[in-house]
Design an enzyme around this catalytic site. Structure first.
Site, PDB file in Angstrom:
ATOM      1  N   HIS A 152       0.675  -1.037   0.135  1.00  0.00           N
ATOM      2  CA  HIS A 152      -0.029   0.223   0.206  1.00  0.00           C
ATOM      3  C   HIS A 152       0.800   1.110   0.042  1.00  0.00           C
ATOM      4  O   HIS A 152       2.041   1.322   0.332  1.00  0.00           O
ATOM      5  CB  HIS A 152      -1.197  -0.097   0.884  1.00  0.00           C
ATOM      6  CG  HIS A 152      -0.480   0.232   2.498  1.00  0.00           C
ATOM      7  ND1 HIS A 152       0.566  -0.832   2.872  1.00  0.00           N
ATOM      8  CD2 HIS A 152      -0.614   0.711   3.653  1.00  0.00           C
ATOM      9  CE1 HIS A 152       0.765  -0.416   4.501  1.00  0.00           C
ATOM     10  NE2 HIS A 152       0.437   0.335   4.547  1.00  0.00           N
TER      11      HIS A 152
ATOM     12  N   HIS B 199       1.552   3.797   1.884  1.00  0.00           N
ATOM     13  CA  HIS B 199       1.917   4.463   2.786  1.00  0.00           C
ATOM     14  C   HIS B 199       2.848   4.685   3.134  1.00  0.00           C
ATOM     15  O   HIS B 199       3.987   3.855   2.257  1.00  0.00           O
ATOM     16  CB  HIS B 199       1.310   4.339   4.059  1.00  0.00           C
ATOM     17  CG  HIS B 199      -0.107   4.333   4.599  1.00  0.00           C
ATOM     18  ND1 HIS B 199      -0.524   3.579   5.691  1.00  0.00           N
ATOM     19  CD2 HIS B 199      -0.779   5.486   4.435  1.00  0.00           C
ATOM     20  CE1 HIS B 199      -1.809   4.016   5.815  1.00  0.00           C
ATOM     21  NE2 HIS B 199      -1.924   4.738   4.919  1.00  0.00           N
TER      22      HIS B 199
ATOM     23  N   ASP C  32       5.773   4.763   4.654  1.00  0.00           N
ATOM     24  CA  ASP C  32       5.958   3.950   5.768  1.00  0.00           C
ATOM     25  C   ASP C  32       6.389   2.252   5.576  1.00  0.00           C
ATOM     26  O   ASP C  32       6.713   1.437   5.634  1.00  0.00           O
ATOM     27  CB  ASP C  32       6.068   3.559   7.416  1.00  0.00           C
ATOM     28  CG  ASP C  32       4.890   3.253   7.646  1.00  0.00           C
ATOM     29  OD1 ASP C  32       3.714   3.695   6.761  1.00  0.00           O
ATOM     30  OD2 ASP C  32       4.418   2.072   8.244  1.00  0.00           O
ATOM     31  N   HIS C  33       6.404   1.976   4.131  1.00  0.00           N
ATOM     32  CA  HIS C  33       6.210   0.936   3.025  1.00  0.00           C
ATOM     33  C   HIS C  33       6.447   1.202   1.766  1.00  0.00           C
ATOM     34  O   HIS C  33       7.316   0.894   1.271  1.00  0.00           O
ATOM     35  CB  HIS C  33       4.767   0.038   3.194  1.00  0.00           C
ATOM     36  CG  HIS C  33       4.249  -0.061   4.868  1.00  0.00           C
ATOM     37  ND1 HIS C  33       3.725  -1.637   4.868  1.00  0.00           N
ATOM     38  CD2 HIS C  33       4.118   0.841   5.526  1.00  0.00           C
ATOM     39  CE1 HIS C  33       3.541  -1.525   5.832  1.00  0.00           C
ATOM     40  NE2 HIS C  33       3.261  -0.661   6.582  1.00  0.00           N
TER      41      HIS C  33
ATOM     42  N   HIS D  76      -7.686  -0.378   5.721  1.00  0.00           N
ATOM     43  CA  HIS D  76      -6.387   0.360   6.360  1.00  0.00           C
ATOM     44  C   HIS D  76      -6.743   1.551   5.235  1.00  0.00           C
ATOM     45  O   HIS D  76      -6.255   2.385   5.676  1.00  0.00           O
ATOM     46  CB  HIS D  76      -4.851  -0.849   6.552  1.00  0.00           C
ATOM     47  CG  HIS D  76      -4.642   0.855   6.457  1.00  0.00           C
ATOM     48  ND1 HIS D  76      -4.118   1.053   7.945  1.00  0.00           N
ATOM     49  CD2 HIS D  76      -3.143   0.551   6.371  1.00  0.00           C
ATOM     50  CE1 HIS D  76      -2.685   1.641   8.237  1.00  0.00           C
ATOM     51  NE2 HIS D  76      -2.173   1.379   6.928  1.00  0.00           N
TER      52      HIS D  76
ATOM     53  N   ASP E 247      -0.957  -3.968   6.063  1.00  0.00           N
ATOM     54  CA  ASP E 247      -0.848  -3.335   7.226  1.00  0.00           C
ATOM     55  C   ASP E 247      -2.353  -3.885   7.844  1.00  0.00           C
ATOM     56  O   ASP E 247      -3.465  -3.174   7.872  1.00  0.00           O
ATOM     57  CB  ASP E 247      -0.850  -1.548   6.900  1.00  0.00           C
ATOM     58  CG  ASP E 247       0.609  -1.335   7.557  1.00  0.00           C
ATOM     59  OD1 ASP E 247       1.976  -2.127   8.462  1.00  0.00           O
ATOM     60  OD2 ASP E 247       0.770  -0.539   7.776  1.00  0.00           O
TER      61      ASP E 247
ATOM     62  N   HIS F  83       4.119  -4.532  10.899  1.00  0.00           N
ATOM     63  CA  HIS F  83       5.034  -3.915  11.708  1.00  0.00           C
ATOM     64  C   HIS F  83       4.981  -5.001  13.251  1.00  0.00           C
ATOM     65  O   HIS F  83       4.391  -5.922  12.921  1.00  0.00           O
ATOM     66  CB  HIS F  83       3.763  -2.581  12.730  1.00  0.00           C
ATOM     67  CG  HIS F  83       3.987  -2.339  11.414  1.00  0.00           C
ATOM     68  ND1 HIS F  83       4.771  -0.763  11.620  1.00  0.00           N
ATOM     69  CD2 HIS F  83       3.505  -1.329  10.295  1.00  0.00           C
ATOM     70  CE1 HIS F  83       4.495  -0.039  10.531  1.00  0.00           C
ATOM     71  NE2 HIS F  83       3.069  -0.002   9.722  1.00  0.00           N
TER      72      HIS F  83
HETATM   73 FE    FE Z   1       2.018   0.928   8.423  1.00  0.00          FE
HETATM   74 ZN    ZN Z   2       0.100   1.857   7.176  1.00  0.00          ZN
END
Ligand code: FE
Ligand code: ZN
Length: 240
Positions: free
Chosen positions: A55, A57, A59-60, A113, A132, A170
């Site tokens: 996805h 975001h 942090d990915h 999410h 996530d 995570h």
């Molecule tokens: Fe994340």
């Molecule tokens: Zn995420």
């Protein structure tokens, strides 16, 4: 067969290094930080064929363009989110499949999410990469999607074989365990599993990947019987 290795990145994220044991074909899932991901790829022989994105975001996806440039890898992500992902070499949607060496990756749409979230499943090796959407003892926050969408996404995962490895995005397990025990205090399997998680974390060890059979026995979000039950759990967890 696909084998997996967790690559801890950022503060509590995991990227996942996948390798086909027959062909040596290598893929990385959600490479959001260049240095540790490149170190893991180099330690495994320096080959990278594919980058898989769950996805959009940061942090990915953040390290994607660096990693692509460094190894000449092709990037695979959701066609529905192509406008907010790094440039895709292959855009995929629900029920598409593609090869990682001799193994087949099945694409599952898993909204909840985020709207365009996808997950990858390898039957050969028994590996699920839910990003996530599903966490160990938890699930993602409903940032864009509805409880009904998350319920449907989790229900798809619940049909996979119990010995599937859940390689989520995570290391949230210890905090998730605190809420899970609070929400489902009479679940003996959960109490035992939560104690194991606590011990692993106090030794500085990872709790991921987990097995789907443990999630099915212990994860209150995966165990919710109705959309309303899931919505209630998610709402309470957000304030816990
Ligand atoms: Fe994340
Ligand atoms: Zn995420």
């Amino acid at each position: 067969m696909i084998t997996v290795k967790a690559v801890p990145i950022l503060s509590d994220n995991y990227a996942w290094l996948l390798r086909c044991s027959e062909t040596g074909t290598t893929a990385i899932v959600d490479p959001a930080e260049t240095v540790p991901v490149a170190a893991a790829i180099d330690a495994a022989g320096g080959r990278l064929d594919l980058v898989l994105l769950t996805h959009h975001h940061g942090d990915h996806i953040e390290g994607t363009d660096d990693i692509r440039a460094r190894y000449g890898a092709k990037v695979v992500g959701a066609s529905a989110d192509a406008h907010r992902l790094p440039k895709l070499d292959q855009a995929v949607a629900a029920r598409d499949s593609f090869k990682v060496g001799a193994a087949t990756a099945q694409v599952m749409e898993s909204p909840g999410h985020t709207r365009g979230h996808i997950s990858f499943y390898f039957a050969d090796g028994g590996v699920l990469l839910p990003g996530d959407t599903l966490f160990s003892l938890g699930c993602g926050r409903l940032l864009e999607g509805s409880a009904a969408e998350m319920f449907g996404s989790l229900a798809q995962f619940a049909t996979l074989p119990g010995d599937t490895l859940v390689c989520c995005g995570h290391e949230y397990t210890e905090a998730n365990a605190r809420f899970a025990v609070h929400a489902d205090p009479d679940n003996g399997s959960l109490a035992t599993y939560a104690a194991k998680v606590k011990a692993l974390r106090s030794d500085g060890k990872a709790t991921i990947p987990s097995y789907l059979f443990d999630e099915l026995a212990c994860n209150p979000f995966l165990r919710a019987k109705t959309v309303a039950e899931l919505a209630d759990l998610r709402g309470r967890k957000d304030k816990f």
